[in-house]
Design an enzyme around this catalytic site. Structure first.
Site, PDB file in Angstrom:
ATOM      1  N   LYS A  93      95.623  27.298 -38.140  1.00 49.65           N
ATOM      2  CA  LYS A  93      95.199  26.867 -36.874  1.00 49.65           C
ATOM      3  C   LYS A  93      95.359  27.949 -35.763  1.00 49.65           C
ATOM      4  CE  LYS A  93      98.970  24.178 -34.603  1.00 49.65           C
ATOM      5  NZ  LYS A  93      99.263  22.982 -33.961  1.00 49.65           N
ATOM      6  N   ASN A 151     101.265  11.005 -38.703  1.00 49.59           N
ATOM      7  CA  ASN A 151     100.614  12.143 -39.257  1.00 49.59           C
ATOM      8  C   ASN A 151      99.577  11.693 -40.198  1.00 49.59           C
ATOM      9  OD1 ASN A 151     102.083  13.939 -37.846  1.00 49.59           O
ATOM     10  ND2 ASN A 151     103.263  14.938 -39.608  1.00 49.59           N
ATOM     11  N   CYS A 200     102.817  20.707 -42.366  1.00 48.74           N
ATOM     12  CA  CYS A 200     103.129  18.977 -42.034  1.00 48.74           C
ATOM     13  C   CYS A 200     102.122  18.073 -42.784  1.00 48.74           C
ATOM     14  CB  CYS A 200     103.324  18.790 -40.628  1.00 48.74           C
ATOM     15  SG  CYS A 200     104.603  19.874 -40.050  1.00 48.74           S
ATOM     16  N   LEU A 254     106.214  17.623 -32.422  1.00 46.22           N
ATOM     17  CA  LEU A 254     105.580  18.930 -31.964  1.00 46.22           C
ATOM     18  C   LEU A 254     104.743  19.271 -32.596  1.00 46.22           C
ATOM     19  CD1 LEU A 254     106.950  21.773 -33.046  1.00 46.22           C
ATOM     20  CD2 LEU A 254     108.973  21.050 -32.090  1.00 46.22           C
ATOM     21  N   PHE A 297      91.442  14.940 -32.059  1.00 42.65           N
ATOM     22  CA  PHE A 297      91.473  15.149 -33.725  1.00 42.65           C
ATOM     23  C   PHE A 297      90.265  14.549 -34.277  1.00 42.65           C
ATOM     24  CE2 PHE A 297      95.288  16.802 -35.520  1.00 42.65           C
ATOM     25  CZ  PHE A 297      96.367  17.084 -34.245  1.00 42.65           C
ATOM     26  N   GLU A 354     110.214  13.710 -34.510  1.00 40.75           N
ATOM     27  CA  GLU A 354     109.741  14.677 -33.544  1.00 40.75           C
ATOM     28  C   GLU A 354     108.263  14.574 -33.912  1.00 40.75           C
ATOM     29  OE1 GLU A 354     108.295  17.566 -34.598  1.00 40.75           O
ATOM     30  OE2 GLU A 354     108.629  17.168 -36.419  1.00 40.75           O
ATOM     31  N   ARG A 377     101.093  28.422 -43.922  1.00 44.08           N
ATOM     32  CA  ARG A 377     101.235  27.405 -44.906  1.00 44.08           C
ATOM     33  C   ARG A 377      99.908  26.373 -44.816  1.00 44.08           C
ATOM     34  NH1 ARG A 377     106.546  24.770 -42.785  1.00 44.08           N
ATOM     35  NH2 ARG A 377     105.498  25.253 -40.977  1.00 44.08           N
TER      36      ARG A 377
HETATM   37  C1  UGA Z   1     101.013  18.157 -36.883  1.00 43.00           C
HETATM   38  C2  UGA Z   1     101.253  17.153 -35.912  1.00 43.00           C
HETATM   39  O1  UGA Z   1     100.145  17.120 -35.045  1.00 43.00           O
HETATM   40  C3  UGA Z   1     102.435  16.979 -34.970  1.00 43.00           C
HETATM   41  O2  UGA Z   1     102.386  15.794 -34.337  1.00 43.00           O
HETATM   42  C4  UGA Z   1     103.698  16.774 -35.888  1.00 43.00           C
HETATM   43  O3  UGA Z   1     104.749  16.886 -35.180  1.00 43.00           O
HETATM   44  C5  UGA Z   1     103.746  18.212 -36.756  1.00 43.00           C
HETATM   45  O4  UGA Z   1     102.277  17.943 -37.630  1.00 43.00           O
HETATM   46  C6  UGA Z   1     104.909  17.683 -37.752  1.00 43.00           C
HETATM   47  O5  UGA Z   1     104.853  17.057 -38.622  1.00 43.00           O
HETATM   48  O6  UGA Z   1     105.981  18.648 -37.451  1.00 43.00           O
HETATM   49  P1  UGA Z   1     100.854  21.064 -36.669  1.00 43.00           P
HETATM   50  O7  UGA Z   1     101.137  20.856 -38.063  1.00 43.00           O
HETATM   51  O8  UGA Z   1     101.553  21.639 -35.548  1.00 43.00           O
HETATM   52  O9  UGA Z   1     101.383  19.362 -35.936  1.00 43.00           O
HETATM   53  O10 UGA Z   1      99.116  21.016 -36.596  1.00 43.00           O
HETATM   54  P2  UGA Z   1      98.043  19.994 -36.111  1.00 43.00           P
HETATM   55  O11 UGA Z   1      97.771  20.381 -34.537  1.00 43.00           O
HETATM   56  O12 UGA Z   1      98.083  18.511 -36.152  1.00 43.00           O
HETATM   57  O13 UGA Z   1      96.825  20.507 -36.971  1.00 43.00           O
HETATM   58  C7  UGA Z   1      96.809  20.167 -37.934  1.00 43.00           C
HETATM   59  C8  UGA Z   1      95.646  20.739 -38.807  1.00 43.00           C
HETATM   60  O14 UGA Z   1      94.489  19.797 -38.639  1.00 43.00           O
HETATM   61  C9  UGA Z   1      95.017  21.975 -38.631  1.00 43.00           C
HETATM   62  O15 UGA Z   1      94.803  22.600 -39.732  1.00 43.00           O
HETATM   63  C10 UGA Z   1      94.170  21.992 -37.589  1.00 43.00           C
HETATM   64  O16 UGA Z   1      93.275  22.913 -37.617  1.00 43.00           O
HETATM   65  C11 UGA Z   1      93.512  20.498 -38.224  1.00 43.00           C
HETATM   66  N1  UGA Z   1      92.749  19.879 -37.345  1.00 43.00           N
HETATM   67  C12 UGA Z   1      93.250  19.485 -36.137  1.00 43.00           C
HETATM   68  C13 UGA Z   1      91.379  19.708 -37.775  1.00 43.00           C
HETATM   69  O17 UGA Z   1      90.977  20.031 -38.609  1.00 43.00           O
HETATM   70  N2  UGA Z   1      90.609  18.731 -36.452  1.00 43.00           N
HETATM   71  C14 UGA Z   1      91.206  18.419 -35.510  1.00 43.00           C
HETATM   72  O18 UGA Z   1      90.304  17.726 -34.805  1.00 43.00           O
HETATM   73  C15 UGA Z   1      92.525  18.482 -35.200  1.00 43.00           C
END
Ligand code: UGA
Length: 466
Positions: A357, A235, A287, A171, A276, A169, A364
Site C-alpha cells: 500500500k 482484520n 497482517c 495500528l 475499506f 493493537e 510483504r
Molecule cells: C491492517 C489493519 O488495517 C490494522 O487495523 C491492523 O492493526 C493491522 O493490519 C495489523 O494486523 O497489524 P495494514 O496491514 O497496515 O493494517 O494495512 P491496511 O491499511 O489494512 O491495508 C491492507 C491491504 O488492504 C492493503 O493492501 C490495501 O491496499 C488493501 N485495501 C485497503 C484495499 O484493497 N481496499 C481498501 O478499501 C482498503
C-alpha cells in the site's frame, strides 16, 4: 483531531505511570515504544537483533513511517526512551512487558507460527526478578494467552506471581503514530484487580491526550479469549469488506457498471460505511492475509471450521485479483491470453508501485509485486518504480528491473500500470506522461484516475471494475 505526523504536546498531568517494556522492535513494538515515551512513560524497547537496536539507539528508523523518525529522536533526547538487547536490564526495569514479536504464517500451513512468542516469553520469564505483568500485543490464535501464562508459570520464579494479560493493537502501517496515540478504541484483558489497575494506568496517557483534544477513546475491558479474538475478527471483517467490493467489481466489469460509484453509493449508508470499499488489486501486507488464514485454521481446530469456510473464499477471491489483473494488462495491450496464458514478450511495462500500500516500504504479500511477477512470467519487460519500496522489492523479486525515478520507468513504455496509490502516481498528468511513453495505455490498478480525463488525452484507459 491532530495531525498524525505532528507530535502532540506531552500532557502535563503526571499520574501513576508504570515503566513499560516493548519486547520485539518491529513495526509494532518500535512504534509503540516511541509513542509511549511521547506520552510521558519511561520506556525500553527490547530486541535480539543488535543491528536494529543500534539503529534505534542512534536515532535511525529501519523502516519507512512518516513522522516517526522525528518522534524517535525527540524521545531519545528526553531520556524516557532507550533500546537494548540486554534482557536482564529489561526484566529488572519494567512493570509491564508488552509482547510485540512477529507471529507469521507457518511455512506451508495456514496457522500462525508462535515460536517467536515462545522464545521471547521464555527468555524474559527466566530473567524476571520482580512481580510484573506480561501483556500480549502480537496477533495470535485464540487460546494463546492461557498458553503464555503456562510458559510464564514454568519459567519465571514462582514466588513473583507474574501475570499475563492481553491487549490487541489496531495500528495501520503509514498511519501508525496516529493509531497508537489516538486509537479508535482500547481493548484489554486482565486476570486480577491488580492487573486491571495496571492496564488502566498504562493507557491513562492515551486517555489524557484524548481529553486535551476533546475526544473520547472507548475502552473495552474483557476476558483473555475475547481480547485475542477482537483483533482477528477486525482484520477478517476488513478483508471481507475488500473482497466483497472486489466481487462487485467483477460484476461491474461484465455489466458496464462503475464500482467506485457503487462503493460511494452504498458507503453513504452508515450501517455499511465508506471505508475499506476501494476495489482494486486486492489486499496484502503482513497482517490481513495471514490473519485470515490463521483464524480459519484455528476455527477448524476448535470444531467450528464450517462457520469460517467463507473466509477461505474471501482469501481465494483476493488471490484471484492478481491473475485477473495480469489478464487485464494483456487485454489492454491487445494480447488476450490463449490457453497457455498471456504472451507479453516484447511489451515494455512501466510498473508504478511495489509496496502493499502507499506510504510504506513494506512489500510483504504485496499484490502489486505479485502482479509484476505475473507479468514477467508472461515474458513482459517490466520496469518497476516505487518511491520507498525499491530495495525491499529488489531483494524479494530480483527477476524484475528496477529504476530510481518515475521518468525512467515510463520512458518508451507500451503500457503504464499504476498500481499503488502513492501521491506521486495519483497526481500524474495525462498529457505530460503521454509525451514520455511509446503508447498511451494505462491500467489504473488504484482506481484513482478520472477515466474521461485520460481518454480525452488520447489514452486507452482501463480501471478495475469500471
Ligand atoms: C491492517 C489493519 O488495517 C490494522 O487495523 C491492523 O492493526 C493491522 O493490519 C495489523 O494486523 O497489524 P495494514 O496491514 O497496515 O493494517 O494495512 P491496511 O491499511 O489494512 O491495508 C491492507 C491491504 O488492504 C492493503 O493492501 C490495501 O491496499 C488493501 N485495501 C485497503 C484495499 O484493497 N481496499 C481498501 O478499501 C482498503
Amino acid at each position: 483531531m491532530g495531525n498524525a505526523t505532528q507530535a502532540p504536546e506531552t500532557p502535563q498531568n503526571t499520574t501513576t505511570r508504570p515503566r513499560i517494556a516493548f519486547i520485539g522492535c518491529g513495526y509494532l513494538g518500535a512504534t509503540y515504544a516511541i509513542c509511549f515515551a511521547e506520552l510521558g512513560y519511561e520506556v525500553v524497547g527490547y530486541d535480539i537483533n543488535t543491528a536494529k537496536i543500534d539503529a534505534f539507539s542512534s536515532g535511525t528508523l529501519p523502516f519507512h513511517e512518516a513522522g516517526l523518525p522525528e518522534l524517535l529522536k525527540k524521545n531519545l533526547e528526553s531520556g524516557r526512551l532507550r533500546f537494548t538487547t540486554d534482557v536482564q536490564a529489561v526484566a529488572d526495569f519494567a512493570d509491564v512487558h508488552f509482547i510485540c514479536v512477529d507471529t507469521p504464517q507457518r511455512k506451508g500451513e495456514p496457522g500462525a507460527d508462535l515460536s517467536y512468542i515462545e522464545a521471547a516469553v521464555t527468555e524474559l520469564s527466566r530473567h524476571l526478578t520482580r512481580k510484573c505483568l506480561i501483556v500480549g500485543k502480537s496477533t495470535v490464535p485464540v487460546g494463546t494467552a492461557s498458553w503464555v501464562q503456562e510458559l510464564v508459570d514454568r519459567h519465571a520464579p514462582a514466588d513473583l506471581g507474574v501475570e499475563v494479560g492481553w491487549s490487541p493493537e489496531f495500528l495501520q502501517e503509514s498511519n501508525a503514530m496516529h493509531d497508537v496515540l489516538r486509537p479508535s478504541r482500547i481493548v484489554y484483558a486482565a486476570q486480577s484487580e491488580w492487573a486491571s489497575k495496571l492496564l488502566k494506568d498504562v493507557h491513562r496517557g492515551i486517555l489524557e491526550l484524548a481529553a486535551v483534544e476533546d475526544r473520547e477513546v472507548p475502552v473495552v475491558e474483557t476476558d483473555l479469549a475475547t481480547a485475542e479474538l477482537v483483533k482477528v475478527a477486525a482484520n477478517a471483517f476488513l478483508s471481507t469488506k475488500i473482497s466483497f467490493i472486489n466481487a462487485m467489481a467483477d460484476l461491474c466489469e461484465v455489466t458496464g457498471g462503475d464500482v467506485t460509484d457503487l462503493a460511494r453509493a452504498i458507503g453513504h449508508d452508515q450501517r455499511i460505511g465508506n471505508k475499506f470499499l476501494r476495489a482494486g488489486i486486492g489486499f496484502g501486507g503482513g497482517c490481513l492475509p495471514k490473519d485470515l488464514r490463521a483464524l480459519t485454521a484455528r476455527a477448524g481446530d476448535l470444531g467450528v471450521g464450517e462457520s469460517f469456510r467463507f473466509l477461505g473464499e474471501i482469501d481465494q477471491l483476493n488471490t484471484r485479483r492478481r491473475s485477473h489483473t495480469v489478464r487485464a494488462v494483456a487485454e489492454l495491450v491487445g494480447r488476450p491470453p490463449g490457453p497457455a496464458g498471456p504472451d507479453l514478450s516484447g511489451v515494455r511495462v512501466a510498473y508504478l508501485g511495489a509496496t502493499f500500500k502507499p506510504d510504506t516500504d513494506d512489500i510483504r504479500d504485496s499484490p502489486a509485486l505479485a502482479i509484476a511477477q505475473g507479468l514477467r512470467r508472461a515474458r513482459a519487460d517490466v520496469v518497476v518504480y516505487d518511491p520507498e519500496g525499491l530495495d525491499n522489492a529488489q531483494t524479494a523479486a530480483p527477476e524484475l528491473s528496477y529504476v530510481k525515478t518515475l521518468v525512467e520507468a515510463v520512458a518508451d513504455a507500451d503500457v503504464v500500470c499504476a498500481m499503488v496509490p502513492w501521491e506521486e502516481f495519483r497526481t500524474l498528468d495525462p498529457e505530460a506522461l503521454g509525451r514520455q511513453v511509446a503508447e498511451r495505455r494505462i491500467l489504473d490498478g488504484m482506481n484513482a484516475f478520472d477515466a474521461d480525463q485520460w481518454t480525452a488525452h488520447g489514452w486507452t484507459y482501463r480501471g478495475i471494475g469500471r
